[in-house]
Design a protein around this motif. Structure first.
Motif, PDB file in Angstrom:
ATOM      1  N   VAL A 309     -46.565 -31.585   3.162  1.00 65.05           N
ATOM      2  CA  VAL A 309     -46.820 -30.258   2.589  1.00 65.05           C
ATOM      3  C   VAL A 309     -45.763 -29.258   3.060  1.00 65.05           C
ATOM      4  O   VAL A 309     -45.232 -28.473   2.265  1.00 65.05           O
ATOM      5  N   VAL A 310     -45.435 -29.295   4.346  1.00 61.81           N
ATOM      6  CA  VAL A 310     -44.453 -28.347   4.903  1.00 61.81           C
ATOM      7  C   VAL A 310     -43.064 -28.629   4.340  1.00 61.81           C
ATOM      8  O   VAL A 310     -42.351 -27.715   3.908  1.00 61.81           O
ATOM      9  N   VAL A 311     -42.666 -29.906   4.336  1.00 62.61           N
ATOM     10  CA  VAL A 311     -41.308 -30.258   3.901  1.00 62.61           C
ATOM     11  C   VAL A 311     -41.132 -29.998   2.404  1.00 62.61           C
ATOM     12  O   VAL A 311     -40.098 -29.472   1.966  1.00 62.61           O
ATOM     13  N   VAL A 312     -42.128 -30.346   1.603  1.00 59.11           N
ATOM     14  CA  VAL A 312     -42.024 -30.175   0.152  1.00 59.11           C
ATOM     15  C   VAL A 312     -41.831 -28.710  -0.205  1.00 59.11           C
ATOM     16  O   VAL A 312     -41.097 -28.388  -1.144  1.00 59.11           O
ATOM     17  N   ARG A 313     -42.454 -27.811   0.538  1.00 57.37           N
ATOM     18  CA  ARG A 313     -42.270 -26.388   0.235  1.00 57.37           C
ATOM     19  C   ARG A 313     -40.815 -25.970   0.435  1.00 57.37           C
ATOM     20  O   ARG A 313     -40.249 -25.251  -0.382  1.00 57.37           O
ATOM     21  N   PHE A 314     -40.197 -26.439   1.513  1.00 57.92           N
ATOM     22  CA  PHE A 314     -38.789 -26.101   1.727  1.00 57.92           C
ATOM     23  C   PHE A 314     -37.887 -26.775   0.691  1.00 57.92           C
ATOM     24  O   PHE A 314     -36.881 -26.189   0.263  1.00 57.92           O
ATOM     25  N   VAL A 315     -38.245 -27.998   0.306  1.00 57.89           N
ATOM     26  CA  VAL A 315     -37.461 -28.697  -0.718  1.00 57.89           C
ATOM     27  C   VAL A 315     -37.447 -27.898  -2.015  1.00 57.89           C
ATOM     28  O   VAL A 315     -36.459 -27.913  -2.764  1.00 57.89           O
ATOM     29  N   TRP A 316     -38.527 -27.158  -2.283  1.00 52.79           N
ATOM     30  CA  TRP A 316     -38.579 -26.333  -3.492  1.00 52.79           C
ATOM     31  C   TRP A 316     -37.967 -24.952  -3.267  1.00 52.79           C
ATOM     32  O   TRP A 316     -37.211 -24.455  -4.103  1.00 52.79           O
ATOM     33  N   VAL A 317     -38.274 -24.320  -2.148  1.00 55.85           N
ATOM     34  CA  VAL A 317     -37.925 -22.909  -1.954  1.00 55.85           C
ATOM     35  C   VAL A 317     -36.420 -22.685  -1.916  1.00 55.85           C
ATOM     36  O   VAL A 317     -35.908 -21.757  -2.574  1.00 55.85           O
ATOM     37  N   TYR A 318     -35.681 -23.511  -1.184  1.00 57.00           N
ATOM     38  CA  TYR A 318     -34.244 -23.251  -1.065  1.00 57.00           C
ATOM     39  C   TYR A 318     -33.493 -23.416  -2.390  1.00 57.00           C
ATOM     40  O   TYR A 318     -32.739 -22.516  -2.791  1.00 57.00           O
ATOM     41  N   PRO A 319     -33.673 -24.536  -3.114  1.00 54.36           N
ATOM     42  CA  PRO A 319     -33.008 -24.608  -4.425  1.00 54.36           C
ATOM     43  C   PRO A 319     -33.491 -23.523  -5.390  1.00 54.36           C
ATOM     44  O   PRO A 319     -32.692 -22.965  -6.153  1.00 54.36           O
ATOM     45  N   ALA A 320     -34.801 -23.203  -5.365  1.00 54.65           N
ATOM     46  CA  ALA A 320     -35.323 -22.182  -6.277  1.00 54.65           C
ATOM     47  C   ALA A 320     -34.778 -20.799  -5.933  1.00 54.65           C
ATOM     48  O   ALA A 320     -34.739 -19.918  -6.799  1.00 54.65           O
ATOM     49  N   THR A 321     -34.336 -20.617  -4.692  1.00 54.87           N
ATOM     50  CA  THR A 321     -33.758 -19.325  -4.297  1.00 54.87           C
ATOM     51  C   THR A 321     -32.291 -19.223  -4.697  1.00 54.87           C
ATOM     52  O   THR A 321     -31.856 -18.200  -5.249  1.00 54.87           O
ATOM     53  N   PHE A 322     -31.522 -20.289  -4.448  1.00 54.31           N
ATOM     54  CA  PHE A 322     -30.072 -20.177  -4.585  1.00 54.31           C
ATOM     55  C   PHE A 322     -29.514 -20.714  -5.904  1.00 54.31           C
ATOM     56  O   PHE A 322     -28.492 -20.210  -6.378  1.00 54.31           O
ATOM     57  N   LEU A 323     -30.147 -21.723  -6.501  1.00 53.83           N
ATOM     58  CA  LEU A 323     -29.599 -22.252  -7.759  1.00 53.83           C
ATOM     59  C   LEU A 323     -29.594 -21.210  -8.879  1.00 53.83           C
ATOM     60  O   LEU A 323     -28.589 -21.089  -9.604  1.00 53.83           O
ATOM     61  N   PRO A 324     -30.685 -20.437  -9.083  1.00 51.60           N
ATOM     62  CA  PRO A 324     -30.619 -19.411 -10.138  1.00 51.60           C
ATOM     63  C   PRO A 324     -29.533 -18.370  -9.904  1.00 51.60           C
ATOM     64  O   PRO A 324     -29.047 -17.753 -10.844  1.00 51.60           O
ATOM     65  N   ARG A 325     -29.119 -18.201  -8.648  1.00 54.90           N
ATOM     66  CA  ARG A 325     -28.106 -17.194  -8.345  1.00 54.90           C
ATOM     67  C   ARG A 325     -26.705 -17.631  -8.749  1.00 54.90           C
ATOM     68  O   ARG A 325     -25.737 -16.871  -8.599  1.00 54.90           O
ATOM     69  N   LEU A 326     -26.586 -18.856  -9.257  1.00 54.44           N
ATOM     70  CA  LEU A 326     -25.314 -19.264  -9.856  1.00 54.44           C
ATOM     71  C   LEU A 326     -25.032 -18.444 -11.112  1.00 54.44           C
ATOM     72  O   LEU A 326     -23.885 -18.347 -11.550  1.00 54.44           O
ATOM     73  N   SER A 327     -26.098 -17.878 -11.687  1.00 51.20           N
ATOM     74  CA  SER A 327     -25.948 -17.009 -12.854  1.00 51.20           C
ATOM     75  C   SER A 327     -25.477 -15.628 -12.408  1.00 51.20           C
ATOM     76  O   SER A 327     -26.101 -15.000 -11.537  1.00 51.20           O
ATOM     77  N   ALA A 328     -24.372 -15.157 -12.998  1.00 48.42           N
ATOM     78  CA  ALA A 328     -23.845 -13.830 -12.645  1.00 48.42           C
ATOM     79  C   ALA A 328     -24.843 -12.737 -12.981  1.00 48.42           C
ATOM     80  O   ALA A 328     -24.947 -11.727 -12.272  1.00 48.42           O
ATOM     81  N   ARG A 329     -25.613 -12.928 -14.050  1.00 51.94           N
ATOM     82  CA  ARG A 329     -26.595 -11.922 -14.457  1.00 51.94           C
ATOM     83  C   ARG A 329     -27.665 -11.731 -13.394  1.00 51.94           C
ATOM     84  O   ARG A 329     -28.049 -10.603 -13.077  1.00 51.94           O
ATOM     85  N   ILE A 330     -28.147 -12.847 -12.829  1.00 53.90           N
ATOM     86  CA  ILE A 330     -29.174 -12.759 -11.788  1.00 53.90           C
ATOM     87  C   ILE A 330     -28.587 -12.148 -10.527  1.00 53.90           C
ATOM     88  O   ILE A 330     -29.237 -11.339  -9.850  1.00 53.90           O
ATOM     89  N   ARG A 331     -27.355 -12.481 -10.183  1.00 54.57           N
ATOM     90  CA  ARG A 331     -26.733 -11.911  -8.983  1.00 54.57           C
ATOM     91  C   ARG A 331     -26.580 -10.400  -9.106  1.00 54.57           C
ATOM     92  O   ARG A 331     -26.729  -9.663  -8.135  1.00 54.57           O
ATOM     93  N   GLU A 332     -26.280  -9.935 -10.311  1.00 54.55           N
ATOM     94  CA  GLU A 332     -26.129  -8.498 -10.518  1.00 54.55           C
ATOM     95  C   GLU A 332     -27.472  -7.771 -10.469  1.00 54.55           C
ATOM     96  O   GLU A 332     -27.569  -6.642  -9.996  1.00 54.55           O
ATOM     97  N   ARG A 333     -28.526  -8.451 -10.962  1.00 57.37           N
ATOM     98  CA  ARG A 333     -29.819  -7.790 -11.102  1.00 57.37           C
ATOM     99  C   ARG A 333     -30.638  -7.829  -9.822  1.00 57.37           C
ATOM    100  O   ARG A 333     -31.457  -6.944  -9.568  1.00 57.37           O
ATOM    101  N   GLU A 334     -30.449  -8.826  -8.989  1.00 56.85           N
ATOM    102  CA  GLU A 334     -31.280  -9.001  -7.796  1.00 56.85           C
ATOM    103  C   GLU A 334     -30.451  -8.798  -6.530  1.00 56.85           C
ATOM    104  O   GLU A 334     -29.246  -9.062  -6.522  1.00 56.85           O
ATOM    105  N   PRO A 335     -31.085  -8.347  -5.441  1.00 61.72           N
ATOM    106  CA  PRO A 335     -30.345  -8.109  -4.197  1.00 61.72           C
ATOM    107  C   PRO A 335     -29.836  -9.410  -3.578  1.00 61.72           C
ATOM    108  O   PRO A 335     -30.354 -10.497  -3.862  1.00 61.72           O
ATOM    109  N   GLU A 336     -28.824  -9.275  -2.731  1.00 60.19           N
ATOM    110  CA  GLU A 336     -28.245 -10.430  -2.057  1.00 60.19           C
ATOM    111  C   GLU A 336     -29.281 -11.071  -1.122  1.00 60.19           C
ATOM    112  O   GLU A 336     -30.092 -10.394  -0.495  1.00 60.19           O
ATOM    113  N   VAL A 337     -29.248 -12.402  -1.045  1.00 62.60           N
ATOM    114  CA  VAL A 337     -30.201 -13.144  -0.225  1.00 62.60           C
ATOM    115  C   VAL A 337     -29.423 -14.103   0.675  1.00 62.60           C
ATOM    116  O   VAL A 337     -28.513 -14.795   0.203  1.00 62.60           O
TER     117      VAL A 337
END
Length: 531
Positions: A309-337
Motif C-alpha cells: 500500500v505504501v509503495v504503490v502510492r509513491f509509484v503513482w504519486v511521483y509520475p503523476a506529479t512530474f509527467l504532466p509537467r512535460l506539457s508547457a501549458r501545465i508548467r505555465e499554469r501551475e506553480p513549480e514543484v
C-alpha cells in the motif's frame, strides 16, 4: 450496542480527543491506541463496526463538513492533481495492491484480492490535513489532500462493488464495471447539482437561524439517500452540495453562520472521535475471525500488504506529479514543484474508517456463494489501517519539519488581509455617508461618530499587526485593545449577575443583557483567533 454503551463510547472518545489536544500526538492516533488497549480490558463491551450505520449515517456528515470548509475555487484550480489522486490513484491502487496480495497470499483468489485492493485504496485525509494545517504546509498541498479525501471514497466504493460482483461469480465484465462506475459518478454529481440550488433557496427563505440549522443537519443525509436511491454515488452528491453551500455561505444571515459553525464543529468532533476509537476496538473481533489462518502467518501477510500500500502510492504519486509537467501549458499554469511535495503527499496516505466499513460490509454469502477468505481480507484491512495511522501518522510531522517545505508567508497573508479590509472599509464608509445624507437616517452626532469609530478600528486592526508591538507585553495596539475590551465586558457581566442576585433585574433581563455582551466578546474573540 445499547444506549448506555453508545453514551460510554462517545464520552470516552471525546475525553481522549480532548486529552490529545494537550499533547503533541494527533488525536486520531491517540484514539486508535486507546481503543486497541481498551479492547482487551475486562468489562469493555464488544463494539462492532456496522457498515449499515457507518456509510449512511457517519460518512455523510463528515464529508459534508469537509466539503463546506473546502474552497471551491482552490479545488477548481487544482482539479488535475486532485482527480489524479482521487480517481486515478484509487483505481491504480485497487489493481496494483490486489495483484500483489494475490501473489503474496497462497490460495487467495484474484477476485478476492481485488476486493481487498479496492477496500484499502482510499486514504482518509482527516489526520493528514489536520497535521498539514498545524504545521503550516503550503495551501496547495493541503488543498490537494483535502480534495482527494472528498472524492476518493466514491471511487473506492464503486470499485469495491465491481470487484465484489466478480468475486461472488456475478460475471461483471470490464465494460460493465466501467459503465457502473460512470453511472455512479455522473449520477452522484447530477443528484448533487439538482439538489444544491433548491436547498440553498430553502435555507435563505426560511429566515430563522434555528430552522436553517435544523435543515443544515439534514442536508448530508438527504443528499446521500437521494443519490443511493437511484444507485448513484451518495458520496459525490454530498460533496457537490457541500461545496456549493460553502461557496454561497455568505448569502445566509450572520446568526445562521455562527450557529452552523459551532454545531458542525461539535458534530465533526464527536463523530471523528468515536470513529477512530471504534477502529481500535475492532481488534478482538478481527483476530477471532481469522479461522484457518494462524496469527503469525496472517501477520506476515499484513506486513506485505502494508508495504505494498505504501509503495504503490509513491509509484503513482511521483509520475503523476512530474509527467504532466512535460506539457508547457501545465508548467505555465501551475506553480513549480520539487521532489519534497510529492514525498509529503505520498507519505500522507493514511487509511481510515471508510476502508474498515467497506470491509465489514463484505457479505459472508451472496446468492448461495460464499465470499472467499473474507476473514483474512478483514484482518488485512484492519492491520493496514492501523499500520498507516501509526507508522505514517507518527512520522509525518517530523518528516515535514525535516524537509523544511516553505510554509505560509504570514507577512504576505496579513498584508493581503489588511488591503482587503481597507477596500471594504472604504466601501462601507461611502455607504454610511450616503445613508446619513438621507433625512430618514438622521442620527445624533455621537452615534454617527460611533459608527465611524468602529469602522476605523476594524480598518486599522490588521495594519497594526504589521507594526510595532508593546515593548513590555509584546502585544500590538489591537491586541491590547481587545484584551482591555474583554476585561471591561467581564466587569459588566459581574454587575449584571449581582443585580440579578439582588432581585433588581429578573433572569430574563439578565440573559438579554448577557447575550449582548456575549456577541461583543465573540466578535473580539473571532478577530483575535483570525489574527
Amino acid at each position: 450496542m445499547d444506549a448506555l454503551q453508545l453514551v460510554a463510547l462517545v464520552a470516552a472518545s471525546a475525553a481522549v480527543a480532548g486529552l490529545a489536544r494537550r499533547t503533541p500526538v494527533p488525536a486520531p492516533l491517540l484514539l486508535v491506541a486507546v481503543g486497541l488497549a481498551a479492547a482487551y480490558v475486562p468489562g469493555v463491551p464488544d463494539y462492532t463496526l456496522d457498515p449499515h450505520i457507518v456509510l449512511p449515517l457517519i460518512l455523510p456528515p463528515l464529508l459534508y463538513t469537509a466539503a463546506v470548509d473546502s474552497s471551491y475555487l482552490d479545488l477548481r484550480a487544482n482539479i488535475r492533481p486532485v482527480a489524479l489522486l482521487s480517481v486515478g490513484y484509487v483505481l491504480f491502487a485497487t489493481v496494483a495492491v490486489g495483484w500483489l496480495a494475490y501473489v503474496l497470499v497462497p490460495d487467495l483468489p484474484l477476485t478476492a484480492a481485488l476486493v481487498l485492493g479496492a477496500v484499502v485504496a482510499p486514504p482518509d485525509a482527516v489526520a493528514a490535513t489536520a497535521i498539514a494545517r498545524k504545521l503550516g504546509l503550503p495551501n496547495r498541498i493541503t488543498t490537494i489532500l483535502q480534495g482527494e479525501s472528498l472524492v476518493n471514497d466514491a471511487t473506492a466504493i464503486t470499485a469495491y462493488k465491481v470487484a465484489l460482483a466478480a468475486a461472488v461469480g456475478e460475471g461483471l465484465s470490464w465494460a460493465g464495471g466501467l459503465g457502473e462506475f460512470a453511472l455512479a459518478a455522473l449520477g452522484g454529481i447530477g443528484v448533487g447539482l439538482v439538489l444544491m440550488v433548491p436547498i440553498h433557496w430553502l435555507r435563505r427563505g426560511l429566515g430563522d437561524s434555528l430552522l436553517q440549522n435544523t435543515l443544515s443537519l439534514l442536508i448530508p443525509f438527504v443528499a446521500y439517500a437521494a443519490a443511493e436511491e437511484v444507485h448513484a454515488s451518495g458520496v459525490l452528491a454530498v460533496v457537490v452540495v457541500g461545496l456549493f453551500l460553502g461557496h454561497r455561505a455568505w448569502q445566509v444571515d450572520f446568526a445562521t453562520r455562527l450557529q452552523e459553525e459551532a454545531v458542525w464543529k461539535m458534530v465533526a468532533f464527536v463523530l471523528e472521535s468515536a470513529v477512530f476509537a471504534l477502529i481500535g476496538l475492532q481488534l478482538p473481533y478481527v483476530v477471532q475471525g481469522l479461522g484457518q489462518y494462524g496469527i503469525g502467518e496472517a501477520a506476515w501477510y499484513a506486513v506485505g500488504v502494508f508495504v505494498a500500500v505504501v509503495v504503490v502510492r509513491f509509484v503513482w504519486v511521483y509520475p503523476a506529479t512530474f509527467l504532466p509537467r512535460l506539457s508547457a501549458r501545465i508548467r505555465e499554469r501551475e506553480p513549480e514543484v520539487d521532489w519534497r511535495a510529492p514525498l509529503v503527499v505520498g507519505w500522507a496516505g493514511m487509511r481510515g474508517v471508510v476502508s474498515l466499513a467497506i470491509a465489514f460490509s463484505i457479505p459472508v454469502v451472496t446468492d448461495g456463494v460464499e465470499f472467499p477468505a473474507r476473514n483474512l481480507v478483514l484482518f488485512l484491512t484492519f492491520t493496514t489501517v492501523i499500520g498507516t495511522l501509526v507508522v505514517q501518522g507518527l512520522t509525518l510531522p517530523p518528516l515535514i519539519r525535516f524537509l523544511k517545505l516553505p510554509g505560509k508567508d504570514r507577512y504576505a497573508e496579513t498584508l493581503a488581509e489588511a488591503q482587503a479590509q481597507s477596500e471594504a472599509s472604504q466601501a462601507a464608509e461611502a455607504r454610511l455617508d450616503a445613508l446619513l445624507a438621507d433625512e430618514r437616517n438622521a442620527l445624533p452626532q455621537p452615534l454617527a461618530d460611533r459608527l465611524r469609530t468602529v469602522l476605523e478600528r476594524r480598518r486599522n486592526a490588521v495594519w497594526e499587526r504589521l507594526g510595532a508591538v508593546n515593548a513590555v507585553t509584546g502585544e500590538t495596539a489591537d491586541d491590547t485593545y481587545r484584551r482591555l475590551s474583554r476585561e471591561m465586558i467581564d466587569a459588566e457581566r459581574e454587575v449584571f449577575v449581582q443585580l440579578r442576585d439582588a432581585r433588581r433585574i429578573d433572569d430574563e433581563m439578565m440573559r438579554t443583557l448577557l447575550r449582548r455582551l456575549d456577541l461583543e466578546e465573540a466578535a473580539a474573540y473571532r478577530e483575535e483567533t483570525a489574527g
